[in-house]
Design a protein around this motif. Sequence first.
Motif, PDB file in Angstrom:
ATOM      1  N   TYR A 299      -6.881   1.890  -7.074  1.00  0.00           N
ATOM      2  CA  TYR A 299      -6.885   0.565  -7.701  1.00  0.00           C
ATOM      3  C   TYR A 299      -5.850   0.472  -8.813  1.00  0.00           C
ATOM      4  CZ  TYR A 299     -11.224  -0.489  -5.234  1.00  0.00           C
ATOM      5  OH  TYR A 299     -12.160  -0.728  -4.269  1.00  0.00           O
ATOM      6  N   ILE A 300      -5.727   1.565  -9.576  1.00  0.00           N
ATOM      7  CA  ILE A 300      -4.742   1.564 -10.662  1.00  0.00           C
ATOM      8  C   ILE A 300      -3.336   1.376 -10.095  1.00  0.00           C
ATOM      9  CG2 ILE A 300      -3.641   2.982 -12.447  1.00  0.00           C
ATOM     10  CD1 ILE A 300      -6.409   4.237 -12.980  1.00  0.00           C
ATOM     11  N   SER A 301      -3.035   2.105  -9.008  1.00  0.00           N
ATOM     12  CA  SER A 301      -1.670   1.964  -8.482  1.00  0.00           C
ATOM     13  C   SER A 301      -1.440   0.587  -7.866  1.00  0.00           C
ATOM     14  CB  SER A 301      -1.320   3.094  -7.514  1.00  0.00           C
ATOM     15  OG  SER A 301      -2.322   3.260  -6.564  1.00  0.00           O
ATOM     16  N   SER A 302      -2.463  -0.011  -7.215  1.00  0.00           N
ATOM     17  CA  SER A 302      -2.237  -1.382  -6.709  1.00  0.00           C
ATOM     18  C   SER A 302      -2.035  -2.343  -7.864  1.00  0.00           C
ATOM     19  CB  SER A 302      -3.400  -1.923  -5.882  1.00  0.00           C
ATOM     20  OG  SER A 302      -4.131  -0.931  -5.295  1.00  0.00           O
ATOM     21  N   ASN A 303      -2.781  -2.121  -8.946  1.00  0.00           N
ATOM     22  CA  ASN A 303      -2.631  -2.982 -10.116  1.00  0.00           C
ATOM     23  C   ASN A 303      -1.206  -2.907 -10.665  1.00  0.00           C
ATOM     24  OD1 ASN A 303      -2.669  -2.781 -13.346  1.00  0.00           O
ATOM     25  ND2 ASN A 303      -4.097  -4.380 -12.724  1.00  0.00           N
TER      26      ASN A 303
ATOM     27  N   ASP B 181       0.830  -1.211   0.000  1.00  0.00           N
ATOM     28  CA  ASP B 181       0.000   0.000   0.000  1.00  0.00           C
ATOM     29  C   ASP B 181       0.857   1.250   0.000  1.00  0.00           C
ATOM     30  OD1 ASP B 181      -2.325  -1.367  -0.037  1.00  0.00           O
ATOM     31  OD2 ASP B 181      -2.624  -1.360   2.136  1.00  0.00           O
ATOM     32  N   LYS B 182       1.931   1.180   0.777  1.00  0.00           N
ATOM     33  CA  LYS B 182       2.813   2.336   0.878  1.00  0.00           C
ATOM     34  C   LYS B 182       3.443   2.623  -0.491  1.00  0.00           C
ATOM     35  CE  LYS B 182       5.896   4.468   4.023  1.00  0.00           C
ATOM     36  NZ  LYS B 182       6.850   4.395   5.090  1.00  0.00           N
ATOM     37  N   PHE B 183       3.878   1.551  -1.111  1.00  0.00           N
ATOM     38  CA  PHE B 183       4.501   1.635  -2.416  1.00  0.00           C
ATOM     39  C   PHE B 183       3.522   2.237  -3.430  1.00  0.00           C
ATOM     40  CE2 PHE B 183       6.968  -1.021  -5.732  1.00  0.00           C
ATOM     41  CZ  PHE B 183       7.867   0.011  -5.910  1.00  0.00           C
ATOM     42  N   SER B 184       2.255   1.753  -3.390  1.00  0.00           N
ATOM     43  CA  SER B 184       1.309   2.275  -4.386  1.00  0.00           C
ATOM     44  C   SER B 184       0.887   3.701  -4.077  1.00  0.00           C
ATOM     45  CB  SER B 184       0.099   1.351  -4.566  1.00  0.00           C
ATOM     46  OG  SER B 184      -0.403   0.931  -3.352  1.00  0.00           O
TER      47      SER B 184
ATOM     48  N   GLY C 130       0.601 -11.507 -10.721  1.00  0.00           N
ATOM     49  CA  GLY C 130      -0.489 -11.389 -11.682  1.00  0.00           C
ATOM     50  C   GLY C 130      -1.855 -11.658 -11.092  1.00  0.00           C
ATOM     51  N   SER C 131      -1.938 -12.621 -10.160  1.00  0.00           N
ATOM     52  CA  SER C 131      -3.244 -13.008  -9.630  1.00  0.00           C
ATOM     53  C   SER C 131      -3.857 -11.893  -8.782  1.00  0.00           C
ATOM     54  CB  SER C 131      -3.121 -14.283  -8.803  1.00  0.00           C
ATOM     55  OG  SER C 131      -2.167 -14.101  -7.790  1.00  0.00           O
ATOM     56  N   ALA C 132      -3.017 -10.998  -8.242  1.00  0.00           N
ATOM     57  CA  ALA C 132      -3.548  -9.877  -7.470  1.00  0.00           C
ATOM     58  C   ALA C 132      -3.779  -8.675  -8.368  1.00  0.00           C
ATOM     59  CB  ALA C 132      -2.589  -9.500  -6.350  1.00  0.00           C
ATOM     60  N   ALA C 133      -3.091  -8.633  -9.505  1.00  0.00           N
ATOM     61  CA  ALA C 133      -3.203  -7.485 -10.397  1.00  0.00           C
ATOM     62  C   ALA C 133      -4.575  -7.433 -11.061  1.00  0.00           C
ATOM     63  CB  ALA C 133      -2.107  -7.526 -11.455  1.00  0.00           C
ATOM     64  N   THR C 134      -5.081  -8.596 -11.483  1.00  0.00           N
ATOM     65  CA  THR C 134      -6.345  -8.612 -12.219  1.00  0.00           C
ATOM     66  C   THR C 134      -7.535  -8.086 -11.404  1.00  0.00           C
ATOM     67  OG1 THR C 134      -5.447 -10.455 -13.467  1.00  0.00           O
ATOM     68  CG2 THR C 134      -7.784 -10.002 -13.743  1.00  0.00           C
ATOM     69  N   PRO C 135      -7.761  -8.568 -10.168  1.00  0.00           N
ATOM     70  CA  PRO C 135      -8.898  -8.020  -9.410  1.00  0.00           C
ATOM     71  C   PRO C 135      -8.807  -6.504  -9.224  1.00  0.00           C
ATOM     72  CG  PRO C 135      -7.993  -9.939  -8.291  1.00  0.00           C
ATOM     73  CD  PRO C 135      -7.089  -9.641  -9.434  1.00  0.00           C
ATOM     74  N   ALA C 136      -7.617  -5.980  -8.932  1.00  0.00           N
ATOM     75  CA  ALA C 136      -7.448  -4.531  -8.767  1.00  0.00           C
ATOM     76  C   ALA C 136      -7.732  -3.816 -10.077  1.00  0.00           C
ATOM     77  CB  ALA C 136      -6.035  -4.216  -8.276  1.00  0.00           C
TER      78      ALA C 136
ATOM     79  N   LEU D  57       3.051   6.072  -5.822  1.00  0.00           N
ATOM     80  CA  LEU D  57       2.816   6.219  -7.261  1.00  0.00           C
ATOM     81  C   LEU D  57       1.703   7.216  -7.572  1.00  0.00           C
ATOM     82  CD1 LEU D  57       2.853   2.564  -8.643  1.00  0.00           C
ATOM     83  CD2 LEU D  57       4.598   4.306  -8.929  1.00  0.00           C
ATOM     84  N   LYS D  58       0.807   7.397  -6.594  1.00  0.00           N
ATOM     85  CA  LYS D  58      -0.429   8.140  -6.856  1.00  0.00           C
ATOM     86  C   LYS D  58      -0.251   9.550  -7.430  1.00  0.00           C
ATOM     87  CE  LYS D  58      -4.595   6.813  -4.429  1.00  0.00           C
ATOM     88  NZ  LYS D  58      -5.301   7.024  -3.161  1.00  0.00           N
ATOM     89  N   PRO D  59       0.636  10.380  -6.832  1.00  0.00           N
ATOM     90  CA  PRO D  59       0.768  11.744  -7.373  1.00  0.00           C
ATOM     91  C   PRO D  59       1.140  11.752  -8.858  1.00  0.00           C
ATOM     92  CG  PRO D  59       2.021  11.494  -5.329  1.00  0.00           C
ATOM     93  CD  PRO D  59       1.504  10.154  -5.680  1.00  0.00           C
ATOM     94  N   GLY D  60       2.077  10.888  -9.235  1.00  0.00           N
ATOM     95  CA  GLY D  60       2.466  10.801 -10.645  1.00  0.00           C
ATOM     96  C   GLY D  60       1.309  10.338 -11.501  1.00  0.00           C
ATOM     97  N   LEU D  61       0.519   9.422 -10.947  1.00  0.00           N
ATOM     98  CA  LEU D  61      -0.596   8.860 -11.707  1.00  0.00           C
ATOM     99  C   LEU D  61      -1.656   9.898 -12.045  1.00  0.00           C
ATOM    100  CD1 LEU D  61      -1.522   5.380 -10.240  1.00  0.00           C
ATOM    101  CD2 LEU D  61      -0.640   5.925 -12.507  1.00  0.00           C
TER     102      LEU D  61
END
Lengths: 172, 196
Positions: free
Chosen positions: B95-99, B69-72, B108-114, B75-79
């Motif tokens: 959701y985009i940043s977690s993806n 979560d911290k990592f994503s 990959g298995s966590a990327a798709t639901p996000a 990313l948010k401001p840039g996003l």
Amino acid sequence: MNIISKIILPVIVLVIIIYGLYKRVNIYELFLRGAKEGLKTSFNIFPAIVAMIFATNIFLDSGFLLFVINIVKKFFDSVLIPLEIIPMALLRPISGTASLAIMNDIFASFGPDSFIGRLASILQGCTDTTIYVIALYFSSIKISKTKYAIWVGLFADFVGITMAIILTNLFF
Amino acid sequence: MATKMVGFVWAFLIIIGIIYALLSGNISAINDSILTNANKALELFLNILPIIVLWTGILKIAEGSGLLDKFSSLLKPGLSKLFPSVPKDNKALGYISSNIVANMLGLGSAATPAGLKAMQELQTINHKKDEASAAMITFLVLNTAGVTIIPTTILALRIAYNSSSPSIIIIPAILATASSSIAGLTLDYYIRKRNK
């Protein structure tokens, strides 16, 4: 550069473990829980692996590729692209399992440290199942007009593949 | 729709293979191939299984400790610059940043639901419900050209085939994927500008 490739994985593991300890979570229990989930996901993809190994091997063993290769050989030889990579590059945007199956075949025939083995690894790593993901994501929210999405996605893949070829030549 | 398309490609490979082999008199090779290739599938599966289990275990620690979560959130401001049409406090950006983070780490298995949740959020702010919005397309480009830092299955297979340096492909793969992301986003940017 090549040494950086070898540092990334251990450093990520180290950071994750230390951060987990610092936050005082039960790291060992979390690991076991995650690993169990990974086991479940793996079993879920096994049928797809059987299906794709089946289809790609029939395709590769039929010799059809050799037939096509002989027709276009001159062109590809002049641009330094090993022909065996082409079916993998074509399947990659549609099915990651299919391209994985072909990569497996390339490793078995040429070895993972051969030029084509490295190229296949980079190719598998640098692009995604673009067409599949676009179809899946848009159909999940019932969008039928996808406009220019597929073209931008495939353009990005094309650049990725081209760069994979250039970088394999540069690095190895 | 998506699996149907994969089905067509699957059928295409099988049909072309068998018909060409019949015509060229190479059919006994296909017979052998059919009988043995399920074993190849098991071998491939067993080669990649342990590292997937190991890596999802490690990443679960990162998830449980809040590191992902911290990592994503980094990313948010840039996003939000990439998605000018999405309000800054919209859930979609999360959701985009977690993806993206899940894709980066080879999860990959966590990327798709996000990713699917991000699409749902983007759909709620979409004006024409049957048409892709510019933000959706930008997200898909980012997703499909996305950077994978740890390609676990590739590493596992390289190890299984006795590579002398399995992880040597990581940096070139990151560079190739970064170029493809930049190229995709640039083209997307120009199309968006022209359509305005």
